[in-house]
Design a protein around this motif. Structure first.
Motif, PDB file in Angstrom:
ATOM      1  N   GLY A  23      11.955  14.496  13.156  1.00 13.64           N
ATOM      2  CA  GLY A  23      11.738  14.079  14.542  1.00 13.64           C
ATOM      3  C   GLY A  23      10.631  13.060  14.726  1.00 13.64           C
ATOM      4  N   VAL A  24       9.762  12.900  13.718  1.00 12.51           N
ATOM      5  CA  VAL A  24       8.685  11.906  13.778  1.00 12.51           C
ATOM      6  C   VAL A  24       9.290  10.514  13.604  1.00 12.51           C
ATOM      7  CG1 VAL A  24       6.675  11.032  12.488  1.00 12.51           C
ATOM      8  CG2 VAL A  24       6.889  13.477  12.987  1.00 12.51           C
ATOM      9  N   THR A  25       8.739   9.534  14.314  1.00 14.71           N
ATOM     10  CA  THR A  25       9.204   8.153  14.173  1.00 14.71           C
ATOM     11  C   THR A  25       8.391   7.448  13.094  1.00 14.71           C
ATOM     12  OG1 THR A  25       9.942   8.007  16.461  1.00 14.71           O
ATOM     13  CG2 THR A  25       9.474   5.929  15.354  1.00 14.71           C
ATOM     14  N   LEU A  26       9.096   6.839  12.162  1.00 18.73           N
ATOM     15  CA  LEU A  26       8.498   6.053  11.077  1.00 18.73           C
ATOM     16  C   LEU A  26       8.836   4.591  11.303  1.00 18.73           C
ATOM     17  CD1 LEU A  26       7.375   5.353   8.224  1.00 18.73           C
ATOM     18  CD2 LEU A  26       9.615   6.050   7.316  1.00 18.73           C
ATOM     19  N   LEU A  27       7.805   3.751  11.321  1.00 21.42           N
ATOM     20  CA  LEU A  27       7.995   2.305  11.436  1.00 21.42           C
ATOM     21  C   LEU A  27       7.290   1.624  10.267  1.00 21.42           C
ATOM     22  CD1 LEU A  27       7.168   1.850  15.231  1.00 21.42           C
ATOM     23  CD2 LEU A  27       9.433   2.089  14.193  1.00 21.42           C
ATOM     24  N   VAL A  28       7.925   0.598   9.721  1.00 22.19           N
ATOM     25  CA  VAL A  28       7.326  -0.264   8.707  1.00 22.19           C
ATOM     26  C   VAL A  28       7.438  -1.673   9.243  1.00 22.19           C
ATOM     27  CG1 VAL A  28       7.379  -1.040   6.309  1.00 22.19           C
ATOM     28  CG2 VAL A  28       8.026   1.318   6.863  1.00 22.19           C
ATOM     29  N   ASP A  29       6.288  -2.288   9.527  1.00 27.36           N
ATOM     30  CA  ASP A  29       6.261  -3.598  10.198  1.00 27.36           C
ATOM     31  C   ASP A  29       7.096  -3.577  11.478  1.00 27.36           C
ATOM     32  OD1 ASP A  29       4.498  -5.025   8.511  1.00 27.36           O
ATOM     33  OD2 ASP A  29       6.102  -5.351   7.056  1.00 27.36           O
ATOM     34  N   GLY A  30       7.013  -2.468  12.221  1.00 28.86           N
ATOM     35  CA  GLY A  30       7.688  -2.349  13.506  1.00 28.86           C
ATOM     36  C   GLY A  30       9.156  -1.997  13.446  1.00 28.86           C
ATOM     37  N   PRO A  65      -3.942  12.525   0.432  1.00 29.74           N
ATOM     38  CA  PRO A  65      -2.807  12.780   1.311  1.00 29.74           C
ATOM     39  C   PRO A  65      -2.713  11.692   2.380  1.00 29.74           C
ATOM     40  CG  PRO A  65      -4.600  14.294   1.805  1.00 29.74           C
ATOM     41  CD  PRO A  65      -4.990  13.536   0.573  1.00 29.74           C
ATOM     42  N   GLY A  66      -1.508  11.540   2.930  1.00 25.15           N
ATOM     43  CA  GLY A  66      -1.312  10.539   3.975  1.00 25.15           C
ATOM     44  C   GLY A  66      -1.170   9.136   3.429  1.00 25.15           C
ATOM     45  N   HIS A  67      -0.747   9.016   2.174  1.00 27.08           N
ATOM     46  CA  HIS A  67      -0.479   7.714   1.555  1.00 27.08           C
ATOM     47  C   HIS A  67       0.977   7.663   1.107  1.00 27.08           C
ATOM     48  CE1 HIS A  67      -4.777   7.267   1.670  1.00 27.08           C
ATOM     49  NE2 HIS A  67      -4.696   6.050   1.155  1.00 27.08           N
ATOM     50  N   ALA A  68       1.456   6.478   0.806  1.00 25.98           N
ATOM     51  CA  ALA A  68       2.826   6.306   0.339  1.00 25.98           C
ATOM     52  C   ALA A  68       2.893   6.415  -1.179  1.00 25.98           C
ATOM     53  CB  ALA A  68       3.358   4.938   0.773  1.00 25.98           C
ATOM     54  N   TYR A  69       3.976   6.993  -1.648  1.00 22.35           N
ATOM     55  CA  TYR A  69       4.332   6.969  -3.065  1.00 22.35           C
ATOM     56  C   TYR A  69       5.725   6.349  -3.120  1.00 22.35           C
ATOM     57  CZ  TYR A  69       6.308   8.714  -7.481  1.00 22.35           C
ATOM     58  OH  TYR A  69       6.947   8.818  -8.695  1.00 22.35           O
ATOM     59  N   VAL A  70       5.826   5.169  -3.744  1.00 24.17           N
ATOM     60  CA  VAL A  70       7.099   4.447  -3.827  1.00 24.17           C
ATOM     61  C   VAL A  70       7.482   4.330  -5.291  1.00 24.17           C
ATOM     62  CG1 VAL A  70       8.304   2.294  -3.299  1.00 24.17           C
ATOM     63  CG2 VAL A  70       6.557   3.151  -1.724  1.00 24.17           C
ATOM     64  N   ARG A 137       7.772  -1.731  -4.146  1.00 23.35           N
ATOM     65  CA  ARG A 137       6.625  -1.243  -4.918  1.00 23.35           C
ATOM     66  C   ARG A 137       5.302  -1.705  -4.316  1.00 23.35           C
ATOM     67  NH1 ARG A 137       5.680   2.864  -8.491  1.00 23.35           N
ATOM     68  NH2 ARG A 137       4.015   2.326  -9.911  1.00 23.35           N
ATOM     69  N   ALA A 138       5.319  -2.809  -3.577  1.00 18.58           N
ATOM     70  CA  ALA A 138       4.099  -3.315  -2.942  1.00 18.58           C
ATOM     71  C   ALA A 138       3.529  -2.321  -1.927  1.00 18.58           C
ATOM     72  CB  ALA A 138       4.377  -4.654  -2.253  1.00 18.58           C
ATOM     73  N   HIS A 139       4.344  -1.384  -1.452  1.00 19.24           N
ATOM     74  CA  HIS A 139       3.893  -0.380  -0.488  1.00 19.24           C
ATOM     75  C   HIS A 139       3.296   0.857  -1.162  1.00 19.24           C
ATOM     76  CE1 HIS A 139       6.757  -2.788   1.904  1.00 19.24           C
ATOM     77  NE2 HIS A 139       5.943  -2.504   2.902  1.00 19.24           N
ATOM     78  N   ASN A 140       3.418   0.945  -2.474  1.00 19.01           N
ATOM     79  CA  ASN A 140       2.928   2.114  -3.200  1.00 19.01           C
ATOM     80  C   ASN A 140       1.426   2.285  -3.010  1.00 19.01           C
ATOM     81  OD1 ASN A 140       3.418   4.334  -4.987  1.00 19.01           O
ATOM     82  ND2 ASN A 140       2.384   3.187  -6.600  1.00 19.01           N
ATOM     83  N   ALA A 141       1.015   3.502  -2.710  1.00 16.09           N
ATOM     84  CA  ALA A 141      -0.389   3.921  -2.553  1.00 16.09           C
ATOM     85  C   ALA A 141      -1.043   3.424  -1.270  1.00 16.09           C
ATOM     86  CB  ALA A 141      -1.235   3.528  -3.769  1.00 16.09           C
ATOM     87  N   ALA A 146      -2.234   3.019   8.495  1.00 17.32           N
ATOM     88  CA  ALA A 146      -2.557   1.611   8.720  1.00 17.32           C
ATOM     89  C   ALA A 146      -1.312   0.759   8.522  1.00 17.32           C
ATOM     90  CB  ALA A 146      -3.656   1.166   7.751  1.00 17.32           C
ATOM     91  N   PRO A 147      -1.291  -0.437   9.148  1.00 19.43           N
ATOM     92  CA  PRO A 147      -0.156  -1.334   8.940  1.00 19.43           C
ATOM     93  C   PRO A 147       0.047  -1.612   7.454  1.00 19.43           C
ATOM     94  CG  PRO A 147      -1.542  -2.128  10.721  1.00 19.43           C
ATOM     95  CD  PRO A 147      -2.277  -0.979  10.073  1.00 19.43           C
ATOM     96  N   PRO A 148       1.301  -1.732   7.024  1.00 15.33           N
ATOM     97  CA  PRO A 148       2.503  -1.915   7.835  1.00 15.33           C
ATOM     98  C   PRO A 148       3.123  -0.629   8.352  1.00 15.33           C
ATOM     99  CG  PRO A 148       3.120  -1.975   5.540  1.00 15.33           C
ATOM    100  CD  PRO A 148       1.613  -1.821   5.576  1.00 15.33           C
ATOM    101  N   PHE A 149       2.532   0.542   8.009  1.00 15.74           N
ATOM    102  CA  PHE A 149       3.116   1.815   8.435  1.00 15.74           C
ATOM    103  C   PHE A 149       2.636   2.223   9.818  1.00 15.74           C
ATOM    104  CE2 PHE A 149       3.181   2.204   3.755  1.00 15.74           C
ATOM    105  CZ  PHE A 149       4.529   2.456   3.572  1.00 15.74           C
ATOM    106  N   GLN A 150       3.496   2.949  10.499  1.00 14.25           N
ATOM    107  CA  GLN A 150       3.127   3.599  11.751  1.00 14.25           C
ATOM    108  C   GLN A 150       3.965   4.869  11.868  1.00 14.25           C
ATOM    109  OE1 GLN A 150       3.719   1.272  15.321  1.00 14.25           O
ATOM    110  NE2 GLN A 150       2.385   2.588  16.516  1.00 14.25           N
ATOM    111  N   LEU A 151       3.286   5.985  12.127  1.00 14.27           N
ATOM    112  CA  LEU A 151       3.959   7.265  12.359  1.00 14.27           C
ATOM    113  C   LEU A 151       3.656   7.705  13.778  1.00 14.27           C
ATOM    114  CD1 LEU A 151       3.209   9.273   9.081  1.00 14.27           C
ATOM    115  CD2 LEU A 151       5.334   8.176   9.735  1.00 14.27           C
ATOM    116  N   LEU A 152       4.701   8.026  14.536  1.00 12.39           N
ATOM    117  CA  LEU A 152       4.555   8.447  15.925  1.00 12.39           C
ATOM    118  C   LEU A 152       5.093   9.860  16.080  1.00 12.39           C
ATOM    119  CD1 LEU A 152       5.920   5.151  17.530  1.00 12.39           C
ATOM    120  CD2 LEU A 152       3.527   5.785  17.177  1.00 12.39           C
ATOM    121  N   PRO A 153       4.393  10.706  16.845  1.00 11.59           N
ATOM    122  CA  PRO A 153       4.848  12.092  17.008  1.00 11.59           C
ATOM    123  C   PRO A 153       6.271  12.153  17.558  1.00 11.59           C
ATOM    124  CG  PRO A 153       2.681  11.781  17.992  1.00 11.59           C
ATOM    125  CD  PRO A 153       3.190  10.421  17.622  1.00 11.59           C
TER     126      PRO A 153
END
Length: 195
Positions: A23-30, A65-70, A137-141, A146-153
């Motif tokens: 149910g959480v919204t995930l955005l990458v560069d909007g 925690p709260g980081h990306a693993y790609v 892979r550029a998104h790893n870690a 912070a941008p480019p990610f955004q998580l909305l409840p």
């Protein structure tokens, strides 16, 4: 130190975070949508990339925690995971499917990246999702806060999303764990729910 994003404590065990992400919204560069399918992985179980310990491939999953693993799956597709638990533990949540936002600009970008029009198939599966969102892979870690990610409840106070649990897909170890979570009734899942 607590890492809370979109109202979720990412220091918690992966199976709790995976359920709460539905149910959480995930955005990458909007560009993105509502998370409708996840899978949890933990170092203590043999289906996890962390089961063998830290390597150059999986180091991000041992990070804060709260980081990306790609990672690249079968040498073909990028897959996006969210790191959970305390640093050094090795746990995360695979983002398996999104329901794309009804946003003309975002849909156009996802359709162009995927080379198809069917909105139901744009993000139905971890490889499709990463391609549609432009994850590499550029998104790893990178931090999810912070941008480019955004998580909305999850949208709408008091709106209950029924979350179903079942066994994970495409693994040959620890298959009995009910660590795949889906939004009940979603038509955007990678595969139908198995209870």
């Amino acid at each position: 130190m607590t890492t809370t994003l979109a109202g979720i404590d990412f220091n918690a065990p992966a199976e709790l975070v995976a359920r709460q992400l539905i149910g959480v919204t995930l955005l990458v560069d909007g560009v993105g949508g509502r998370i409708v399918e996840t899978e949890a992985y933990d170092r203590a179980e043999p289906a996890s990339h962390c089961f063998i310990g830290e390597t150059p491939r999986n180091f991000a999953m041992f990070g804060p925690p709260g980081h990306a693993y790609v990672y690249r799956s079968h040498g073909l597709h990028w897959c996006l995971n969210f790191v959970c638990r305390e640093p050094g533990h090795g746990a995360g949540v695979l983002i398996r499917a999104l329901e794309p936002l009804d946003d003309a600009a975002g849909l156009a970008r996802m359709r162009a990246r995927r080379g198809l029009d069917d909105v139901r198939l744009l993000c139905a599966g971890p490889g499709r999702l990463a391609q549609a969102l432009g994850v590499t892979r550029a998104h790893n870690a990178l931090p999810l806060a912070a941008p480019p990610f955004q998580l909305l409840p999850a949208a709408g106070a008091g709106v209950d999303i029924e979350v179903l649990a079942g066994t994970r897909i495409g693994i040959s170890k620890a298959m009995e764990l009910p660590w795949r979570f889906v939004a009940a009734g979603s038509r955007f899942l990678s595969k139908p729910h198995r209870g």
